[in-house]
Design a protein around this motif. Structure first.
Motif, PDB file in Angstrom:
ATOM      1  N   ASN A 206       0.989  -1.325  -0.720  1.00  0.00           N
ATOM      2  CA  ASN A 206      -0.028   0.174   0.237  1.00  0.00           C
ATOM      3  C   ASN A 206       0.912   1.047   0.171  1.00  0.00           C
ATOM      4  O   ASN A 206       0.307   2.529   0.028  1.00  0.00           O
ATOM      5  CB  ASN A 206      -0.854   0.208   1.484  1.00  0.00           C
ATOM      6  CG  ASN A 206      -0.690   0.157   2.669  1.00  0.00           C
ATOM      7  OD1 ASN A 206       0.674  -0.015   2.562  1.00  0.00           O
ATOM      8  ND2 ASN A 206      -1.292  -0.347   3.725  1.00  0.00           N
TER       9      ASN A 206
ATOM     10  N   THR B  75      -6.968 -15.646   7.013  1.00  0.00           N
ATOM     11  CA  THR B  75      -6.435 -14.939   5.831  1.00  0.00           C
ATOM     12  C   THR B  75      -5.863 -14.670   4.489  1.00  0.00           C
ATOM     13  O   THR B  75      -5.266 -16.180   4.693  1.00  0.00           O
ATOM     14  CB  THR B  75      -5.429 -13.199   6.188  1.00  0.00           C
ATOM     15  OG1 THR B  75      -5.883 -13.287   7.096  1.00  0.00           O
ATOM     16  CG2 THR B  75      -5.134 -12.413   5.670  1.00  0.00           C
TER      17      THR B  75
ATOM     18  N   LYS C 142      -4.766  -3.174  -2.345  1.00  0.00           N
ATOM     19  CA  LYS C 142      -3.174  -3.215  -2.570  1.00  0.00           C
ATOM     20  C   LYS C 142      -3.051  -4.027  -4.026  1.00  0.00           C
ATOM     21  O   LYS C 142      -1.682  -4.431  -4.189  1.00  0.00           O
ATOM     22  CB  LYS C 142      -3.279  -4.748  -1.226  1.00  0.00           C
ATOM     23  CG  LYS C 142      -3.419  -4.136  -0.372  1.00  0.00           C
ATOM     24  CD  LYS C 142      -2.806  -5.102   1.336  1.00  0.00           C
ATOM     25  CE  LYS C 142      -2.025  -4.646   2.609  1.00  0.00           C
ATOM     26  NZ  LYS C 142      -3.127  -4.004   3.302  1.00  0.00           N
TER      27      LYS C 142
ATOM     28  N   HIS D 249      -4.387  -9.746  11.101  1.00  0.00           N
ATOM     29  CA  HIS D 249      -4.770  -8.410  10.863  1.00  0.00           C
ATOM     30  C   HIS D 249      -5.493  -8.391  11.575  1.00  0.00           C
ATOM     31  O   HIS D 249      -5.438  -6.831  12.415  1.00  0.00           O
ATOM     32  CB  HIS D 249      -4.976  -7.889   9.139  1.00  0.00           C
ATOM     33  CG  HIS D 249      -4.756  -6.934   9.144  1.00  0.00           C
ATOM     34  ND1 HIS D 249      -6.028  -5.552   9.614  1.00  0.00           N
ATOM     35  CD2 HIS D 249      -3.290  -5.924   8.440  1.00  0.00           C
ATOM     36  CE1 HIS D 249      -5.244  -4.342   9.195  1.00  0.00           C
ATOM     37  NE2 HIS D 249      -3.986  -4.516   8.619  1.00  0.00           N
TER      38      HIS D 249
ATOM     39  N   ARG E 190      -5.537  -9.025  -0.146  1.00  0.00           N
ATOM     40  CA  ARG E 190      -4.465  -9.782  -1.020  1.00  0.00           C
ATOM     41  C   ARG E 190      -4.732 -11.063  -1.613  1.00  0.00           C
ATOM     42  O   ARG E 190      -4.208 -12.384  -2.282  1.00  0.00           O
ATOM     43  CB  ARG E 190      -2.876  -9.955  -0.802  1.00  0.00           C
ATOM     44  CG  ARG E 190      -2.022  -9.111   0.481  1.00  0.00           C
ATOM     45  CD  ARG E 190      -0.804  -9.587   0.142  1.00  0.00           C
ATOM     46  NE  ARG E 190      -0.189  -7.944   0.784  1.00  0.00           N
ATOM     47  CZ  ARG E 190      -0.394  -7.109   2.235  1.00  0.00           C
ATOM     48  NH1 ARG E 190      -1.000  -8.536   3.514  1.00  0.00           N
ATOM     49  NH2 ARG E 190      -0.037  -6.049   2.623  1.00  0.00           N
TER      50      ARG E 190
HETATM   51  C1  LIG Z   1      -4.397  -9.013   5.682  1.00  0.00           C
HETATM   52  C2  LIG Z   1      -4.586  -7.822   6.240  1.00  0.00           C
HETATM   53  N1  LIG Z   1      -5.868  -7.143   6.673  1.00  0.00           N
HETATM   54  C3  LIG Z   1      -6.734  -5.801   6.126  1.00  0.00           C
HETATM   55  C4  LIG Z   1      -5.575  -5.253   5.883  1.00  0.00           C
HETATM   56  C5  LIG Z   1      -6.492  -3.602   5.573  1.00  0.00           C
HETATM   57  O1  LIG Z   1      -5.762  -2.511   6.258  1.00  0.00           O
HETATM   58  P1  LIG Z   1      -5.975  -1.101   5.971  1.00  0.00           P
HETATM   59  O2  LIG Z   1      -7.673  -1.131   7.183  1.00  0.00           O
HETATM   60  O3  LIG Z   1      -5.462   0.136   5.770  1.00  0.00           O
HETATM   61  O4  LIG Z   1      -6.902  -0.468   4.693  1.00  0.00           O
HETATM   62  C6  LIG Z   1      -4.159  -4.888   5.673  1.00  0.00           C
HETATM   63  C7  LIG Z   1      -3.065  -4.349   5.192  1.00  0.00           C
HETATM   64  O5  LIG Z   1      -2.533  -3.785   5.754  1.00  0.00           O
HETATM   65  C8  LIG Z   1      -4.078  -6.378   5.680  1.00  0.00           C
HETATM   66  O6  LIG Z   1      -2.865  -6.558   5.322  1.00  0.00           O
END
Ligand SMILES: Cc1ncc(COP(=O)(O)O)c(C=O)c1O
Length: 352
Positions: free
Chosen positions: A16, A147, A211, A94, A181
Motif C-alpha cells: 500500500n 487471511t 493492495k 490483521h 491480498r
Molecule cells: C491482511 C490484511 N487485512 C486487512 C488489511 C486492510 O487494512 P486497512 O484498513 O489499512 O485498509 C490489511 C492491510 O494492511 C492487511 O494486510
C-alpha cells in the motif's frame, strides 16, 4: 541513494506504499466525465462492478463496497455475529493485531487467537479452540476468519479452505476470508478469485482492491442470505457507505476488466519470488516463510536491518527473531529488486 519520498522511488515497505494503477486512475477519470450520477451506489458503475464480481463469485453474490480493509472486515464480521459469539483467527491475524481493536469495539465480540506455524489455520487447530459450546459461561465460537494470502505471505490451497469450511459448517460455524491480498493468492495458485468464495464454502469475503492497485476501494461479498439482508444497514451504521460510490465502484470495474487484478498480482508475486531467491542466495540470509505470494520474510542480523532500512524503508516483523518483511507491488521492477538484493549482499559481506 534517493530519499524514499523522491519522485519515482519505490520501496519494499508495503504494497500500500505503491501508487494507483494507471488503468484504475483512468477508470475514475472516466467516471467523472459523465456529469451527475445517482449517489450511494444507485449508479451504473456500482451495478457494473457488482455484475463483474458475480461473474467471478457466482450469481448469488451480494457486494458492498467500502473504503478500507479494516472496515471491510468489521462490516463483514458484524453480519455474521452476535456479541456473545466469537471469531477464531490465527494469532497475528490483521483483525487481531493491526486494527486497533476495531473488531472487538464494533462487534462487541471476543477474538479467539490460535498460534500457527505458517499463518494458516487447519480444522485441527480450530477444533482445539472451540470449547464450551452451549455453556452460558463461555463465548460461543461462531466464525472462523482466515487471511488469504496470509500475513506471513503464505497461501491456503482451495482444498485447505474447503476443508476448513466443511469443518465449520458441520460444527455450526461460518467462514470469513480476509482477502486484502486475495488477488495475489489467486494468481499464485493459478485460479480465479472466485475459487475462494462460495465455491470453497466461504460465507463472507473482504475483497481487497487497495493492495492490488486501487485506492480506498474494498468490498464485502456475501453468499449468505442473512448477511445480505443486514449488510446495507451495517455498512451505513459503520460509516463505510460512500455517497459518491461511483468512484469506488469504478476502481473495481477497472480491476476486473481485462484481468487487471491478475496481471498486477502475477507481476507482484513474480517480483517477490525474484527477491526471495536473490536474498536466500546471500550467505547468512535465511527466509522465515516460503515465498508464495507478494511478501518476503527474511531473518537478518539487526545491524544489517538498520543499515538497509536507511536506504530502503521496510518493517521489522518480529524484533525478537530478527524477521523483516518486504512487500512487492504491481509497479515493482526487476531492477528495483536487483538493486535491493545487491545492497543487502554488500551489507552482509561487510558484516562477515
Ligand atoms: C491482511 C490484511 N487485512 C486487512 C488489511 C486492510 O487494512 P486497512 O484498513 O489499512 O485498509 C490489511 C492491510 O494492511 C492487511 O494486510
Amino acid at each position: 541513494m534517493d530519499s524514499p519520498q523522491a519522485p519515482g522511488r519505490r520501496t519494499f515497505a508495503s504494497d500500500n506504499w505503491a501508487g494507483v494503477h494507471p488503468e484504475v486512475l483512468d477508470a475514475v477519470a472516466r467516471a467523472n466525465d459523465g456529469g451527475h450520477a445517482p449517489s450511494y451506489g444507485a449508479d451504473r458503475w456500482t451495478a457494473e462492478a457488482t455484475r463483474l464480481l458475480a461473474d467471478h463469485f457466482g450469481p448469488d453474490t451480494a457486494a458492498y463496497f467500502v473504503f478500507n480493509g479494516t472496515g471491510a472486515n468489521v462490516v463483514g464480521l458484524q453480519s455474521m455475529l452476535r456479541p456473545f459469539e466469537t471469531v477464531v483467527c490465527a494469532a497475528g491475524a490483521h483483525i487481531d493485531v493491526d486494527e486497533c481493536g476495531a473488531p472487538e469495539r464494533f462487534l462487541g465480540s471476543k477474538l479467539l487467537t490460535v498460534p500457527t506455524a505458517d499463518g494458516k489455520l487447519t480444522p485441527d487447530l480450530v477444533a482445539g479452540a472451540v470449547t464450551g459450546i452451549g455453556d452460558e459461561h463461555h463465548v460461543q465460537a461462531r466464525v472462523i476468519s482466515i487471511t488469504q494470502s496470509t500475513e506471513v505471505g503464505t497461501v491456503y490451497s482451495v482444498e485447505e479452505i474447503t476443508a476448513l469450511s466443511d469443518w465449520a459448517h458441520a460444527h455450526g460455524l461460518l467462514v470469513h476470508l480476509d482477502g486484502a491480498r486475495i488477488a495475489n493468492a489467486a494468481a499464485a495458485l493459478g485460479v480465479d478469485v472466485g475459487a475462494f468464495g462460495a465455491a470453497a464454502g466461504v460465507d463472507v469475503v473482504s475483497f481487497g482492491g487497495t493492495k492490488n492497485g486501487a485506492f480506498g476501494a474494498e468490498a464485502v461479498l456475501t453468499f449468505r442470505d442473512e448477511s445480505t439482508t443486514s449488510l446495507r444497514f451495517i455498512r451505513k451504521q459503520s460509516m463505510q457507505l460512500s455517497s459518491k460510490m461511483r468512484f469506488v465502484a469504478a476502481q473495481f470495474v477497472a480491476l476486473l476488466t481485462d484481468d487487471l487484478w491478475r496481471r498486477s498480482a502475477e507481476h507482484a508475486n513474480a517480483m517477490a519470488l525474484r527477491l526471495g531467491v536473490g536474498a536466500a542466495r546471500i550467505p547468512g540470509v535465511t527466509l522465515a516463510y516460503p515465498v508464495q505470494a507478494n511478501g518476503v520474510f527474511a531473518v537478518l542480523p539487526p545491524p544489517v536491518t538498520a543499515a538497509l532500512q536507511s536506504d530502503y524503508p521496510f518493517y521489522v516483523w518480529d524484533e525478537a527473531t530478527g524477521v523483516v518483511r518486504w512487500m512487492t507491488a504491481f509497479d515493482t521492477t526487476e531492477s528495483d529488486v536487483d538493486a535491493f538484493v545487491a545492497r543487502l549482499a554488500e551489507l552482509m559481506q561487510a558484516l562477515a
